[in-house]
Design a protein around this motif. Structure first.
Motif, short mmCIF file in Angstrom:
data_model
loop_
_atom_site.label_atom_id
_atom_site.label_comp_id
_atom_site.label_asym_id
_atom_site.label_seq_id
_atom_site.Cartn_x
_atom_site.Cartn_y
_atom_site.Cartn_z
N ARG A 9 0.83 -1.21 0.00
CA ARG A 9 0.00 0.00 0.00
C ARG A 9 0.87 1.27 0.00
N PRO A 10 0.27 2.43 -0.26
CA PRO A 10 1.05 3.66 -0.28
C PRO A 10 1.88 3.86 0.98
N HIS A 11 3.13 4.28 0.77
CA HIS A 11 4.06 4.50 1.87
C HIS A 11 5.09 5.53 1.41
N PRO A 12 5.83 6.14 2.33
CA PRO A 12 6.73 7.26 1.99
C PRO A 12 8.19 6.85 1.95
N HIS A 13 9.01 7.70 1.30
CA HIS A 13 10.46 7.59 1.33
C HIS A 13 11.07 8.98 1.36
N ILE A 14 12.27 9.09 1.94
CA ILE A 14 13.12 10.28 1.77
C ILE A 14 14.55 9.80 1.61
N GLY A 15 15.40 10.63 0.98
CA GLY A 15 16.85 10.48 1.03
C GLY A 15 17.45 9.32 0.27
N LEU A 16 16.69 8.72 -0.65
CA LEU A 16 17.18 7.54 -1.35
C LEU A 16 16.60 7.47 -2.76
N SER A 17 17.17 6.57 -3.56
CA SER A 17 16.56 6.13 -4.81
C SER A 17 16.23 4.65 -4.68
N THR A 18 15.05 4.24 -5.14
CA THR A 18 14.71 2.83 -5.19
C THR A 18 14.94 2.32 -6.61
N ILE A 19 15.47 1.10 -6.72
CA ILE A 19 15.70 0.45 -8.00
C ILE A 19 14.89 -0.84 -8.00
N SER A 20 13.79 -0.88 -8.75
CA SER A 20 12.96 -2.07 -8.84
C SER A 20 13.29 -2.81 -10.12
N TYR A 21 13.65 -4.11 -9.97
CA TYR A 21 14.12 -4.91 -11.10
C TYR A 21 13.58 -6.32 -10.94
N LEU A 22 12.92 -6.84 -11.96
CA LEU A 22 12.27 -8.14 -11.88
C LEU A 22 12.90 -9.16 -12.82
N PHE A 23 12.98 -10.40 -12.35
CA PHE A 23 13.33 -11.53 -13.20
C PHE A 23 12.08 -12.11 -13.87
N SER A 24 10.95 -12.05 -13.16
CA SER A 24 9.67 -12.50 -13.71
C SER A 24 8.55 -11.78 -12.97
N GLY A 25 7.38 -11.75 -13.61
CA GLY A 25 6.22 -11.12 -12.99
C GLY A 25 6.09 -9.65 -13.33
N GLU A 26 5.21 -8.97 -12.60
CA GLU A 26 4.93 -7.56 -12.86
C GLU A 26 4.45 -6.89 -11.58
N LEU A 27 4.91 -5.67 -11.36
CA LEU A 27 4.44 -4.81 -10.28
C LEU A 27 3.95 -3.50 -10.87
N MET A 28 2.85 -2.98 -10.34
CA MET A 28 2.32 -1.70 -10.80
C MET A 28 2.66 -0.61 -9.80
N HIS A 29 3.45 0.37 -10.26
CA HIS A 29 3.90 1.49 -9.43
C HIS A 29 3.01 2.70 -9.66
N ARG A 30 2.58 3.36 -8.57
CA ARG A 30 1.93 4.68 -8.64
C ARG A 30 2.55 5.56 -7.57
N ASP A 31 2.75 6.85 -7.90
CA ASP A 31 3.41 7.71 -6.91
C ASP A 31 2.75 9.07 -6.82
N SER A 32 3.22 9.86 -5.86
CA SER A 32 2.63 11.17 -5.58
C SER A 32 3.00 12.21 -6.61
N LEU A 33 3.89 11.89 -7.56
CA LEU A 33 4.17 12.79 -8.67
C LEU A 33 3.19 12.58 -9.82
N GLY A 34 2.39 11.52 -9.74
CA GLY A 34 1.41 11.23 -10.78
C GLY A 34 1.81 10.13 -11.75
N TYR A 35 2.97 9.52 -11.54
CA TYR A 35 3.40 8.44 -12.44
C TYR A 35 2.67 7.14 -12.10
N ALA A 36 2.28 6.42 -13.15
CA ALA A 36 1.73 5.08 -13.03
C ALA A 36 2.45 4.23 -14.06
#
Length: 268
Positions: A27-54
């Motif tokens: 579920r929605p949660h916050p971050h500061i001070g970092l970059s996240t790197i999401s990388y998959l070998f299989s499957g799919e994740l749907m990202h949505r953020d407070s900047l409006g990206y989906a």
């Protein structure tokens, strides 16, 4: 920490049947001070953020989200819920360097075309971020680093990149040999300056990572900072509802953990 890498989460492999409950989503949660790197070998994740990206992240693609002064996002298992899926991947966090911890948040998605690939003697490689092997990924980083994915046939050997002060190797699947020692899946090896080659014993997937240190960092929950006070401030902002929730995903959120906002011991 290994270079700027401060967190490394191996997800799965997990078989998810169609119709799974939404409680398995992040579920929605916050971050500061970092970059996240999401990388998959299989499957799919749907990202949505407070900047409006989906943006869905799919195998051998990168979702790179820089939190900076603050961002919120969710990661939903929408494909799995509709069709079933096999989720397997890694999310890494990279601490932002001094002077850039509070930059404006941003998001970018990179397809396989942005991630240089090579194949040689039973090793297929992909550079996820940074520079290594004479290659550079088209992913903007804020400090010198490298992050690579190797698929290795049994008996194949690969060079471990030099040129960075700190390096590590993670065995995501299979088993490898280094300096006469066998290492199974799930092991993270922090490498000395002399380590130069890894050999696959079985069919193996190996992640190589490292870079230049960015200095002492503290971690509390989803927040990373060189300042304990900044972590406490971020925790208070989230608890008070002062951080915007993701666009089109603002009906729920992960609350601040019940324990006091106490950061980890310093990492360096």
């Amino acid at each position: 920490m290994v270079g700027p890498f401060v967190f490394f989460d191996h997800m799965g492999p997990l078989d998810l049947p169609a119709g799974i409950d939404r409680s398995l989503d992040v579920r929605p949660h916050p971050h500061i001070g970092l970059s996240t790197i999401s990388y998959l070998f299989s499957g799919e994740l749907m990202h949505r953020d407070s900047l409006g990206y989906a943006q869905a992240v799919r195998p051998r693609e990168v979702n790179w989200m820089t939190a900076g002064s603050g961002i919120t996002h969710s990661e939903r298992l929408e494909r799995a819920r509709a069709h079933g899926d096999r989720l397997h991947g890694i999310q890494a966090w990279v601490a932002l360097p001094d002077g850039q911890e509070e930059i404006a948040p941003s998001f970018s998605h990179h397809t396989a075309d942005d991630l240089p690939q090579w194949a040689d003697a039973g090793v297929t490689g992909r550079l996820i971020a940074g520079s290594a092997y004479g290659l550079r990924a088209k992913v903007d980083t804020l400090s010198p680093l490298f992050y690579a994915h190797l698929d290795m046939a049994p008996g194949a050997a690969a060079e471990i990149p030099n040129g960075h002060r700190e390096r590590a190797l993670y065995v995501a699947s299979g088993a490898v040999e280094m300096d006469g020692e066998r290492y199974e899946a799930g092991r993270m090896l922090v490498l000395g300056r002399a380590a130069s080659r890894v050999r696959a014993i079985d069919q193996s997937t190996v992640m190589l990572l490292g870079g230049e240190p960015v200095g002492e960092r503290f971690v509390y929950w989803n927040f990373v900072s060189s300042s304990r006070d900044r972590l406490a401030e971020a925790a208070a902002d989230w608890k008070a509802g002062r951080m915007s929730l993701p666009v089109a995903d603002d009906a729920e959120f992960i609350p601040l953990p019940e324990e006091s906002a106490r950061p980890s011991p310093a990492l360096s």
